[in-house]
Design a protein around this motif. Structure first.
Motif, mmCIF file in Angstrom:
data_model
loop_
_atom_site.group_PDB
_atom_site.id
_atom_site.type_symbol
_atom_site.label_atom_id
_atom_site.label_comp_id
_atom_site.label_asym_id
_atom_site.label_seq_id
_atom_site.Cartn_x
_atom_site.Cartn_y
_atom_site.Cartn_z
ATOM 1 N N ASN A 139 -5.836 10.393 -7.960
ATOM 2 C CA ASN A 139 -5.489 10.877 -6.536
ATOM 3 C C ASN A 139 -6.206 10.451 -5.454
ATOM 4 O O ASN A 139 -5.958 10.165 -4.269
ATOM 5 C CB ASN A 139 -5.587 12.404 -6.491
ATOM 6 C CG ASN A 139 -6.923 13.102 -7.352
ATOM 7 O OD1 ASN A 139 -7.235 12.703 -8.393
ATOM 8 N ND2 ASN A 139 -7.527 13.891 -6.747
ATOM 9 N N SER A 140 -7.540 10.229 -5.600
ATOM 10 C CA SER A 140 -8.293 9.268 -4.572
ATOM 11 C C SER A 140 -7.869 7.893 -4.326
ATOM 12 O O SER A 140 -7.737 7.548 -3.081
ATOM 13 C CB SER A 140 -9.593 9.076 -4.910
ATOM 14 O OG SER A 140 -9.821 8.142 -5.906
ATOM 15 N N THR A 141 -7.189 7.325 -5.208
ATOM 16 C CA THR A 141 -6.644 6.000 -5.146
ATOM 17 C C THR A 141 -5.269 6.076 -4.374
ATOM 18 O O THR A 141 -4.982 5.517 -3.349
ATOM 19 C CB THR A 141 -6.302 5.243 -6.334
ATOM 20 O OG1 THR A 141 -7.446 5.037 -7.242
ATOM 21 C CG2 THR A 141 -5.902 3.873 -6.061
ATOM 22 N N ALA A 142 -4.537 7.347 -4.754
ATOM 23 C CA ALA A 142 -3.071 7.372 -3.723
ATOM 24 C C ALA A 142 -3.791 7.827 -2.416
ATOM 25 O O ALA A 142 -2.958 6.989 -1.366
ATOM 26 C CB ALA A 142 -2.792 8.761 -4.401
ATOM 27 N N ALA A 160 0.788 -1.086 0.161
ATOM 28 C CA ALA A 160 0.062 -0.170 -0.037
ATOM 29 C C ALA A 160 0.878 1.240 0.043
ATOM 30 O O ALA A 160 0.792 2.294 -0.706
ATOM 31 C CB ALA A 160 -0.907 0.028 1.277
ATOM 32 N N SER A 161 1.956 1.362 0.988
ATOM 33 C CA SER A 161 2.714 2.327 0.822
ATOM 34 C C SER A 161 3.696 2.690 -0.552
ATOM 35 O O SER A 161 3.533 3.918 -0.947
ATOM 36 C CB SER A 161 3.905 2.149 2.043
ATOM 37 O OG SER A 161 3.055 1.929 3.250
ATOM 38 N N ILE A 162 3.979 1.757 -0.987
ATOM 39 C CA ILE A 162 4.953 1.847 -2.260
ATOM 40 C C ILE A 162 3.905 2.268 -3.488
ATOM 41 O O ILE A 162 4.248 3.348 -4.145
ATOM 42 C CB ILE A 162 5.496 0.461 -2.481
ATOM 43 C CG1 ILE A 162 6.693 0.353 -1.724
ATOM 44 C CG2 ILE A 162 6.173 0.826 -4.031
ATOM 45 C CD1 ILE A 162 7.358 -1.047 -1.715
ATOM 46 N N GLY A 163 2.906 1.696 -3.692
ATOM 47 C CA GLY A 163 1.782 1.984 -4.638
ATOM 48 C C GLY A 163 1.247 3.329 -4.276
ATOM 49 O O GLY A 163 1.139 4.142 -5.199
ATOM 50 N N GLY A 164 1.050 3.613 -3.127
ATOM 51 C CA GLY A 164 0.535 5.041 -2.732
ATOM 52 C C GLY A 164 1.429 6.225 -3.167
ATOM 53 O O GLY A 164 1.174 7.178 -3.643
ATOM 54 N N LEU A 165 2.553 5.788 -2.931
ATOM 55 C CA LEU A 165 3.734 7.000 -3.016
ATOM 56 C C LEU A 165 3.775 6.995 -4.516
ATOM 57 O O LEU A 165 3.938 8.159 -5.162
ATOM 58 C CB LEU A 165 5.103 6.704 -2.402
ATOM 59 C CG LEU A 165 5.119 6.701 -0.823
ATOM 60 C CD1 LEU A 165 6.377 6.262 -0.417
ATOM 61 C CD2 LEU A 165 4.847 8.129 -0.274
ATOM 62 N N ILE A 166 3.697 5.939 -5.409
ATOM 63 C CA ILE A 166 3.781 6.174 -6.945
ATOM 64 C C ILE A 166 2.791 6.991 -7.298
ATOM 65 O O ILE A 166 2.821 7.963 -8.109
ATOM 66 C CB ILE A 166 4.025 4.710 -7.692
ATOM 67 C CG1 ILE A 166 5.047 4.209 -7.093
ATOM 68 C CG2 ILE A 166 3.603 4.810 -9.038
ATOM 69 C CD1 ILE A 166 5.479 2.773 -7.571
ATOM 70 N N LEU A 167 1.351 6.737 -7.099
ATOM 71 C CA LEU A 167 0.245 7.296 -7.341
ATOM 72 C C LEU A 167 0.387 8.693 -6.938
ATOM 73 O O LEU A 167 -0.196 9.704 -7.452
ATOM 74 C CB LEU A 167 -1.063 6.647 -6.940
ATOM 75 C CG LEU A 167 -1.303 5.367 -7.536
ATOM 76 C CD1 LEU A 167 -2.496 4.640 -6.926
ATOM 77 C CD2 LEU A 167 -1.579 5.342 -8.878
ATOM 78 N N LEU A 168 0.982 8.851 -5.612
ATOM 79 C CA LEU A 168 0.924 10.289 -5.278
ATOM 80 C C LEU A 168 1.909 11.216 -5.951
ATOM 81 O O LEU A 168 1.720 12.453 -6.414
ATOM 82 C CB LEU A 168 1.484 10.345 -3.937
ATOM 83 C CG LEU A 168 1.715 11.596 -2.951
ATOM 84 C CD1 LEU A 168 0.162 12.313 -2.962
ATOM 85 C CD2 LEU A 168 2.289 11.421 -1.719
#
Length: 298
Positions: free
Chosen positions: A181-184, A40-48
């Motif tokens: 951005n919502s998914t991030a 979740a953290s890695i994927g979230g940072l990429i999307l962010l």
């Protein structure tokens, strides 16, 4: 749907299908909560980062963040954790097949929680077919009496139910028009919610970490989460929600093939019968193929 979107759809199914293989590769070293947190953290940072490149901003307001927190629990924390834990006992192939039940549980949840998405005769038939498939998969695991590993397929089923509630709850977020951005935000929020579980279950032996588990963590975070969601929203924007649902049919196929090739998993007759029943259920619930057959006959 254009040829490019078909190619992207198959690529997306491979990215999500290989996530089950990555989980199995990481589990010998990393605890389930740690895997989910890193994913979740890695994927979230990429999307962010992708979100910032597009100039998007975070939403404001307590109600908005409450809706996101609930969605993060339903679409990240609960299902990711249950599926990852279940794969300590079941194969990547079996987990991916059971995960295909998400649309079937979605129509059940939508029937009881919404006013405009009611069960029809065809959807009831599809639901029954899906449950027959699940029963075929679970029966061999329950032989020989009660065992915790025998309940592991149920954990994947509970994950699909969480996804189903997320699909219904997601209508609240549609008003924000956030998409990537919502998914991030969901992934980062989910990662934060997972911190207590990571601390409580800390048991990773960093001395045993090799190249394969690290590759698996990076793969599931960067490819199966960050890149996958970017592609998902591109297809969604160009081909629509109706076509993006087709990925549900493709994920088990890619996951099973990758599990057999890279993990040496074995398939038995009841796996094929289960897949057939679940696919029949998905076809019935989707309805498009049956409508085209009626048009062709008329």
């Amino acid at each position: 749907m254009s040829f490019q979107n078909w190619v992207l759809l198959f690529f997306l199914s491979t990215l999500w299908g290989v996530s089950f293989v990555f989980i199995e590769m990481a589990l010998p070293v990393f605890e389930p909560f740690t895997i989910v947190f890193l994913r979740a953290s890695i994927g979230g940072l990429i999307l962010l980062a992708f979100m910032k490149m597009r100039g998007a901003s975070f939403p404001r307001g307590i109600k908005v963040w409450f809706d996101y927190a609930v969605m993060a629990a339903l679409i990240v924390v609960i299902p990711y954790s249950l599926i990852t834990w279940a794969q300590t006992y079941v194969t990547a192939s079996m987990a991916s097949i059971l995960n295909a039940m998400t649309p079937i549980f979605t129509v059940i949840v939508a029937h009881f929680t919404t006013k405009d998405e009611r069960l029809t005769g065809l959807k009831v038939f599809g639901t029954i077919a899906g449950f027959i498939g699940v029963t075929l998969l679970m029966l061999p695991n329950l032989e020989g009496g009660f065992r915790i590993e025998g309940l592991s397929p149920l954990a994947v089923i509970l994950a699909t139910i969480a996804y189903a509630f997320a699909n219904v709850w997601g209508k609240r977020l549609s008003a924000y028009k956030a998409e990537v951005n919502s998914t991030a935000i969901l992934l980062i929020s989910g990662g934060m919610l997972l911190i207590p579980g990571v601390v409580a279950g800390a048991g990773t032996s960093f001395n045993d970490i090799g190249i394969a588990p690290i590759f698996a963590i990076l793969g599931i975070g960067v490819l199966s989460t960050g890149l996958a969601y970017i592609i998902y929203f591109k297809i969604l924007a160009e081909a629509g929600a109706t076509n993006i649902v087709l990925v549900t049919f493709l994920i088990p196929v890619s996951a099973v093939m990758l599990g057999v090739i890279y993990l040496g998993e074995k398939l038995y007759a009841h796996h094929f019968y289960a897949v057939l029943c679940i696919f029949i259920g998905l076809i019935a619930i989707d309805g498009r193929l049956l409508r085209r057959l009626r048009v062709a006959r008329s």
